[in-house]
Design an enzyme around this catalytic site. Structure first.
Site, PDB file in Angstrom:
ATOM      1  N   SER A  55       0.822  -1.209   0.000  1.00  0.00           N
ATOM      2  CA  SER A  55       0.000   0.000   0.000  1.00  0.00           C
ATOM      3  C   SER A  55       0.856   1.260   0.000  1.00  0.00           C
ATOM      4  CB  SER A  55      -0.952  -0.040   1.204  1.00  0.00           C
ATOM      5  OG  SER A  55      -1.897   0.990   1.154  1.00  0.00           O
ATOM      6  N   ASP A 196      -2.201   6.288  -3.669  1.00  0.00           N
ATOM      7  CA  ASP A 196      -1.103   5.612  -2.982  1.00  0.00           C
ATOM      8  C   ASP A 196      -0.652   4.423  -3.821  1.00  0.00           C
ATOM      9  OD1 ASP A 196      -3.349   4.039  -2.538  1.00  0.00           O
ATOM     10  OD2 ASP A 196      -2.669   3.378  -0.564  1.00  0.00           O
ATOM     11  N   ASP A 198      -1.016   1.163  -3.996  1.00  0.00           N
ATOM     12  CA  ASP A 198      -1.927   0.182  -4.591  1.00  0.00           C
ATOM     13  C   ASP A 198      -3.250   0.807  -4.997  1.00  0.00           C
ATOM     14  OD1 ASP A 198      -2.906   0.573  -2.024  1.00  0.00           O
ATOM     15  OD2 ASP A 198      -3.447  -1.528  -1.720  1.00  0.00           O
ATOM     16  N   ASP A 200      -5.768   2.140  -3.529  1.00  0.00           N
ATOM     17  CA  ASP A 200      -7.047   1.940  -2.846  1.00  0.00           C
ATOM     18  C   ASP A 200      -7.469   3.197  -2.107  1.00  0.00           C
ATOM     19  OD1 ASP A 200      -5.255   1.848  -0.735  1.00  0.00           O
ATOM     20  OD2 ASP A 200      -6.004  -0.031   0.110  1.00  0.00           O
TER      21      ASP A 200
END
Length: 395
Positions: A55, A196, A198, A200
């Protein structure tokens, strides 16, 4: 799927080899976002989905996120059981084999088509295309986000889209939006969006350069849902789910407009659990992790950006105008390294200091002290009437 960390190909190769040895058929999306894996898992013929990502963390870290066929992350007890099995295998000296994977671009295309369908009119004002600056953080959105917004007809200025395995989240993306704020102002763009590693989560920027965090997104999108009669939870009352970290400003706006704000512990998993329990369709975190249950089972940064674009186009108002009445209370966040994580109520000096601070702040502030779930640190967050007051209490 994976993000752009240099360790991603090795980890995905080991996972695929082990799964194949157990008789599992593996399909590989390659570089894709975490919500992209969740969407494909839910809508395709898959028993589970695995995203290899850490992440917003630096490139040296990596992790494994597992989704069931429902598109939801695994329950804590299932994750803990899997972890115990992993530790047993490590203790027994089991070493992983590796497999070279070939990405299926069609999987990414399925996900992009889904996102496009949530904004059927495209990213255009009545008189012109929207002008958008994207900060993709050299992460999973680096090729997907520019393709998405160009396909929807926006004018796109894409930055930080050249991942090298080690520059993911490095002074860019959703945790570092000062540069994006400056670019939006200088270029006269209608909006900026930062993701960010990833993707999400998303942090937006208004034309003035004002940073639009997850709390403001909940306000803007929550109002639209309420006006459309879509915000009611199971009990019929309008509800938005946020965490204990969300700003008092969001609480005050919701109270003023008859919207119930329900707070949960920090973590999108807890937000989602409460949303399902209440029957709420929107919830999220100040960090920009916002869940729209009409479209997704997890936070999705690109979907959040599209929901804000929809609000701008439908209202013919700027993000500055849509957030003008949101007043953020001063907030500070401190990190303290810890060797262990005993319950805070069992540490008398800390417990006493928290109680004293709560008494002194009264209704004009809040204090949240908690351990990080991913780092050996305790976090101290305080909101209050002035920066000076909260900094003193935090120290």
């Amino acid at each position: 799927g994976m993000d752009t960390r240099e360790s991603g190909p090795w980890i995905t190769g080991c996972l695929a080899a082990a799964l194949s040895e157990c008789g599992v058929t593996v399909r590989y999306a390659g570089l894709i976002t975490t919500p992209g894996v969740a969407y494909l898992t839910r809508t395709g013929p898959f028993a589970a989905g695995i995203m290899v990502s850490a992440s917003h963390n630096p490139y040296q870290d990596n992790g494994i996120k597992v989704f069931g066929h429902t598109g939801y992350k695994l329950p804590d007890e299932v994750e803990h059981s899997i972890e115990e099995t992993i530790f047993e295998l490590l203790a027994a000296g089991v070493t992983p084999s590796e497999r070279v994977l070939e990405a299926e671009q069609a999987l990414d295309e399925e996900y992009l088509a889904h996102l496009c369908a949530t904004l059927p009119g495209g990213a255009r004002m009545p008189d012109r295309p929207l002008r958008i600056v994207l900060d993709c953080g050299h992460g999973a959105a680096a090729h997907l986000a520019p393709a998405l917004f160009r396909r929807l007809g926006a004018g796109v200025d894409a930055r930080n889209v050249t991942p090298d395995g080690r520059n993911i989240n490095l002074d860019c993306g959703a945790l570092h939006v000062d540069q994006l704020s400056r670019l939006v102002r200088e270029t006269g763009a209608d909006a900026g969006f930062a993701f960010d590693g990833d993707a999400d989560r998303c942090i937006a920027v208004a034309p003035s350069g004002r940073i639009i965090d997850g709390d403001m997104m909940l306000m803007v999108c929550g109002r639209r849902l309420r006006d459309a009669g879509r915000l009611a939870a199971t009990d019929g009352a309008p509800a938005v789910v946020a965490t204990i970290m969300s700003n008092l400003g969001l609480e005050r706006v919701c109270a003023r407009e008859g919207i119930r704000l329900v707070r949960t512990p920090v973590g999108d998993k807890y937000v989602l659990e409460e949303m399902i329990r209440l029957g709420a369709i929107i919830g999220g975190e100040q960090s920009g992790h916002v869940i729209f249950r009409d479209f997704a089972t997890t936070g999705d940064g690109m979907l959040s950006a599209l929901r804000l674009v929809d609000a701008v186009i439908s209202s013919e108002r700027t993000l500055d105008e849509l957030t003008a009445d949101f007043v953020s209370f001063p907030q500070t966040l401190k990190k303290v390294k810890v060797r262990s994580k005993p319950p805070l109520e069992e540490v008398p000096p800390v417990h006493a200091e928290i109680a004293r601070t709560e008494r002194e702040l009264g209704e004009d502030g809040r204090i949240v002290v908690r351990y990080s779930g991913t780092e050996p640190v305790a976090r101290v967050m305080i909101e209050g009437p002035s920066q000076e007051v909260i900094e003193t209490h935090a120290e």
